[in-house]
Scaffold this motif. Structure first.
Motif, PDB file in Angstrom:
ATOM      1  N   MET A   1       0.676  -1.110   0.060  1.00 39.20           N
ATOM      2  CA  MET A   1       0.174   0.161   0.205  1.00 39.20           C
ATOM      3  C   MET A   1       1.216   0.974   0.247  1.00 39.20           C
ATOM      4  O   MET A   1       2.200   1.226   0.524  1.00 39.20           O
ATOM      5  CB  MET A   1      -0.267   0.339   1.311  1.00 39.20           C
ATOM      6  N   ILE A   2       0.940   2.612  -0.453  1.00 38.66           N
ATOM      7  CA  ILE A   2       0.979   3.253  -0.798  1.00 38.66           C
ATOM      8  C   ILE A   2       1.345   3.942   0.558  1.00 38.66           C
ATOM      9  O   ILE A   2       0.152   3.958   1.176  1.00 38.66           O
ATOM     10  CB  ILE A   2       0.474   4.424  -1.502  1.00 38.66           C
ATOM     11  N   GLY A   3       2.632   4.831   1.217  1.00 40.35           N
ATOM     12  CA  GLY A   3       2.810   5.454   2.470  1.00 40.35           C
ATOM     13  C   GLY A   3       1.837   6.470   2.691  1.00 40.35           C
ATOM     14  O   GLY A   3       3.106   7.452   1.817  1.00 40.35           O
ATOM     15  N   LEU A   4       0.622   6.817   2.467  1.00 41.85           N
ATOM     16  CA  LEU A   4      -0.040   8.295   1.949  1.00 41.85           C
ATOM     17  C   LEU A   4       0.317   8.882   3.658  1.00 41.85           C
ATOM     18  O   LEU A   4       0.554  10.409   3.691  1.00 41.85           O
ATOM     19  CB  LEU A   4      -1.507   7.880   1.513  1.00 41.85           C
ATOM     20  N   ASN A   5      -0.145   7.915   4.770  1.00 41.25           N
ATOM     21  CA  ASN A   5       0.895   9.239   5.930  1.00 41.25           C
ATOM     22  C   ASN A   5       2.136   9.895   5.681  1.00 41.25           C
ATOM     23  O   ASN A   5       2.514  10.732   6.151  1.00 41.25           O
ATOM     24  CB  ASN A   5       0.335   8.196   6.920  1.00 41.25           C
ATOM     25  N   ASN A   6       3.307   8.898   4.975  1.00 43.20           N
ATOM     26  CA  ASN A   6       4.358   9.396   4.810  1.00 43.20           C
ATOM     27  C   ASN A   6       4.606  10.765   4.404  1.00 43.20           C
ATOM     28  O   ASN A   6       5.134  11.598   4.482  1.00 43.20           O
ATOM     29  CB  ASN A   6       5.541   8.040   4.654  1.00 43.20           C
ATOM     30  N   VAL A   7       3.417  10.785   3.129  1.00 43.92           N
ATOM     31  CA  VAL A   7       3.705  11.546   2.430  1.00 43.92           C
ATOM     32  C   VAL A   7       3.149  13.241   2.795  1.00 43.92           C
ATOM     33  O   VAL A   7       3.685  14.152   2.994  1.00 43.92           O
ATOM     34  CB  VAL A   7       2.342  11.249   0.898  1.00 43.92           C
ATOM     35  N   ILE A  29      -5.745  18.391   2.235  1.00 42.24           N
ATOM     36  CA  ILE A  29      -5.615  17.362   2.822  1.00 42.24           C
ATOM     37  C   ILE A  29      -5.910  16.849   5.086  1.00 42.24           C
ATOM     38  O   ILE A  29      -5.445  18.511   5.497  1.00 42.24           O
ATOM     39  CB  ILE A  29      -4.021  16.535   2.987  1.00 42.24           C
ATOM     40  N   ASP A  30      -6.548  15.992   5.250  1.00 45.92           N
ATOM     41  CA  ASP A  30      -7.286  16.175   6.494  1.00 45.92           C
ATOM     42  C   ASP A  30      -5.729  15.891   7.273  1.00 45.92           C
ATOM     43  O   ASP A  30      -5.488  14.618   7.435  1.00 45.92           O
ATOM     44  CB  ASP A  30      -8.196  15.571   7.079  1.00 45.92           C
ATOM     45  N   TYR A  31      -4.810  16.613   8.115  1.00 50.07           N
ATOM     46  CA  TYR A  31      -3.986  16.369   9.062  1.00 50.07           C
ATOM     47  C   TYR A  31      -4.175  15.227  10.192  1.00 50.07           C
ATOM     48  O   TYR A  31      -2.591  14.154  11.014  1.00 50.07           O
ATOM     49  CB  TYR A  31      -3.050  17.141   8.632  1.00 50.07           C
TER      50      TYR A  31
END
Length: 96
Positions: A1-7, A29-31
């Motif tokens: 899975m793409i690490g969207l939290n990392n992005v 983005i909703d942080y």
């Protein structure tokens, strides 16, 4: 899975390095959200809608097929909007 939290975190760090005033009201983005979980949930919903569409077409149940298409569209739009929000926040960092 793409690490969207990392992005998301990289975008936040870049904004801090650039001395950008980081205000959640100014970002797309909703942080506070777990972006990976949100994407996973949307992808699961998309798969469920696709499965429902396939099953309804096999049964020639056009009412259910239309409902499944509407659900499919909803999840596709949600996923698209999530990535568009990430793109918008990246663009804000480039302009800074």
């Amino acid at each position: 899975m793409i690490g969207l939290n990392n992005v998301r975190e990289v975008i936040r760090i870049l904004a801090e390095i650039a001395d950008s005033p980081f205000s959640e009201d100014e970002w797309s983005i909703d942080y506070a959200s777990d972006l990976n979980n949100l994407l996973h949930g949307d992808l699961a919903g998309l798969q469920n809608a696709a499965d429902l569409l396939s099953a309804s077409l096999k049964e020639r149940d056009l009412v259910t097929a239309v409902c499944a298409l509407i659900r499919l569209r909803l999840y596709v739009m949600q996923i698209s909007n999530s990535f568009a929000n990430i793109g918008d926040d990246i663009e804000k960092n480039i302009i800074i």
